[in-house]
Motif scaffolding. Structure first.
Motif, PDB file in Angstrom:
ATOM      1  N   LEU A   1      96.053  37.314 -14.347  1.00  0.00           N
ATOM      2  CA  LEU A   1      97.484  37.201 -14.075  1.00  0.00           C
ATOM      3  C   LEU A   1      97.751  37.155 -12.574  1.00  0.00           C
ATOM      4  O   LEU A   1      98.618  36.414 -12.103  1.00  0.00           O
ATOM      5  N   GLU A   2      96.993  37.936 -11.828  1.00  0.00           N
ATOM      6  CA  GLU A   2      97.150  37.930 -10.380  1.00  0.00           C
ATOM      7  C   GLU A   2      96.743  36.567  -9.816  1.00  0.00           C
ATOM      8  O   GLU A   2      97.414  36.023  -8.924  1.00  0.00           O
ATOM      9  N   ALA A   3      95.652  36.001 -10.344  1.00  0.00           N
ATOM     10  CA  ALA A   3      95.202  34.682  -9.887  1.00  0.00           C
ATOM     11  C   ALA A   3      96.233  33.605 -10.196  1.00  0.00           C
ATOM     12  O   ALA A   3      96.381  32.630  -9.450  1.00  0.00           O
ATOM     13  N   SER A   4      96.953  33.778 -11.289  1.00  0.00           N
ATOM     14  CA  SER A   4      97.934  32.763 -11.687  1.00  0.00           C
ATOM     15  C   SER A   4      99.087  32.658 -10.686  1.00  0.00           C
ATOM     16  O   SER A   4      99.768  31.635 -10.639  1.00  0.00           O
ATOM     17  N   LYS A   5      99.299  33.687  -9.876  1.00  0.00           N
ATOM     18  CA  LYS A   5     100.394  33.670  -8.912  1.00  0.00           C
ATOM     19  C   LYS A   5     100.128  32.714  -7.753  1.00  0.00           C
ATOM     20  O   LYS A   5     101.067  32.259  -7.098  1.00  0.00           O
ATOM     21  N   THR A   6      98.852  32.429  -7.515  1.00  0.00           N
ATOM     22  CA  THR A   6      98.505  31.547  -6.391  1.00  0.00           C
ATOM     23  C   THR A   6      97.807  30.270  -6.829  1.00  0.00           C
ATOM     24  O   THR A   6      97.562  29.395  -5.997  1.00  0.00           O
TER      25      THR A   6
ATOM     26  N   PRO B   1      94.479  41.540 -16.129  1.00  0.00           N
ATOM     27  CA  PRO B   1      95.304  41.704 -14.928  1.00  0.00           C
ATOM     28  C   PRO B   1      94.820  40.847 -13.756  1.00  0.00           C
ATOM     29  O   PRO B   1      95.620  40.313 -12.998  1.00  0.00           O
ATOM     30  N   ARG B   2      93.500  40.703 -13.587  1.00  0.00           N
ATOM     31  CA  ARG B   2      92.982  39.851 -12.506  1.00  0.00           C
ATOM     32  C   ARG B   2      93.394  38.399 -12.706  1.00  0.00           C
ATOM     33  O   ARG B   2      93.709  37.690 -11.754  1.00  0.00           O
TER      34      ARG B   2
ATOM     35  N   ASP C   1      88.013  37.767 -18.227  1.00  0.00           N
ATOM     36  CA  ASP C   1      89.300  37.597 -17.555  1.00  0.00           C
ATOM     37  C   ASP C   1      90.271  36.737 -18.348  1.00  0.00           C
ATOM     38  O   ASP C   1      91.478  37.001 -18.340  1.00  0.00           O
TER      39      ASP C   1
ATOM     40  N   LYS D   1     103.925  31.848 -16.494  1.00  0.00           N
ATOM     41  CA  LYS D   1     105.113  32.541 -15.973  1.00  0.00           C
ATOM     42  C   LYS D   1     106.338  32.250 -16.819  1.00  0.00           C
ATOM     43  O   LYS D   1     107.234  33.089 -16.949  1.00  0.00           O
TER      44      LYS D   1
ATOM     45  N   THR E   1      94.772  29.687 -13.660  1.00  0.00           N
ATOM     46  CA  THR E   1      93.948  30.570 -12.843  1.00  0.00           C
ATOM     47  C   THR E   1      93.255  29.865 -11.676  1.00  0.00           C
ATOM     48  O   THR E   1      92.757  30.532 -10.770  1.00  0.00           O
TER      49      THR E   1
END
Length: 229
Positions: A209-214, A206-207, A183, A225, A69
């Motif tokens: 998981l979204e942070a994990s993308k960047t 969900p927040r 989170d 992932k 994260t």
């Protein structure tokens, strides 16, 4: 120190393990895992979280929560209130995060007045990327008020992620991931779940998981992932 280490394993659990290992490439393993991943949401009281079961200890799921994260240099507000929060803070620093350790006398809870000052002073830059807190500090027997932490974040409309160590609390104390806006929550098999040591469980909102993308922290074994794929 109040450290109820690996708890006694109930007889039915011990007897259930008295069988041969399953071939992890057999169809039975993914079928079983999918059921477990859905069921394990219940211990976090979440319908929106995504759980990960990782063969590791609490230290491993600490690292998983952080590296998936956050990026090196990110500012983290972390509460130092006992031995386990001390170790988590040490890990945060060694992973390259900018840790603002809010220390209280051991035996006291997290200093939420200090958190509020930091959140207020951080507007509108929002340099604080995460607040990390141990729900139940096993070493001192102190339980923190997670709902109050979430209320402060909401009061200041602060987007920092709320990362919670629930190793000794989840399944033993009231824990409400969705209601309290947690989170990332994590726990281990060896505490209230009353199983052998060696399974770490992380649940990501969900927040998160979204942070994990960047997030740019280096991760391999603990990379969400790969587990999602």
């Amino acid at each position: 120190m109040f450290v109820p280490g690996p708890v006694n394993i109930p007889g039915p659990v011990n007897r259930a393990m008295n069988r041969q290992n399953e071939d992890y490439r057999s169809p039975a393993v993914p079928a079983l895992t999918k059921v477990l991943l859905e069921d394990v949401k219940k211990i976090f009281k979440t319908t929106t979280g995504t759980p990960f079961m990782i063969p590791t200890t609490g230290t491993g799921v600490w690292e998983s929560a952080l590296t998936n994260t956050l990026s090196p240099g990110d500012r983290v507000v972390s509460f130092l209130i006992g031995q386990f929060s001390l170790l988590w803070i040490d890990q945060q620093r060694r992973l390259g995060f900018d840790v603002d350790a809010v220390e209280s006398e051991w035996g006291q809870g997290a200093d939420l007045a200090a958190l509020e000052r930091r959140l207020r002073d951080d507007a509108p830059r929002h340099a604080i990327k995460a607040v990390a807190i141990v729900h139940n500090e096993t070493a001192t027997g102190v339980t923190n008020d997670l709902a109050a932490v979430r209320a402060l974040l909401d009061k200041h409309a602060h987007p920092a992620l709320l990362l919670v160590d629930g190793v000794s609390s989840i399944c033993a104390l009231d824990f409400r991931m969705d209601e309290w806006g947690v989170d990332v929550a994590l726990t281990g098999s060896q505490k209230a779940l009353s199983m052998p040591t060696g399974m770490g469980i992380v649940c990501a909102s969900p927040r998160a998981l979204e942070a994990s993308k960047t997030a740019r922290s280096v991760r391999v074994f603990f990379d969400w992932k790969d587990y999602l794929r």
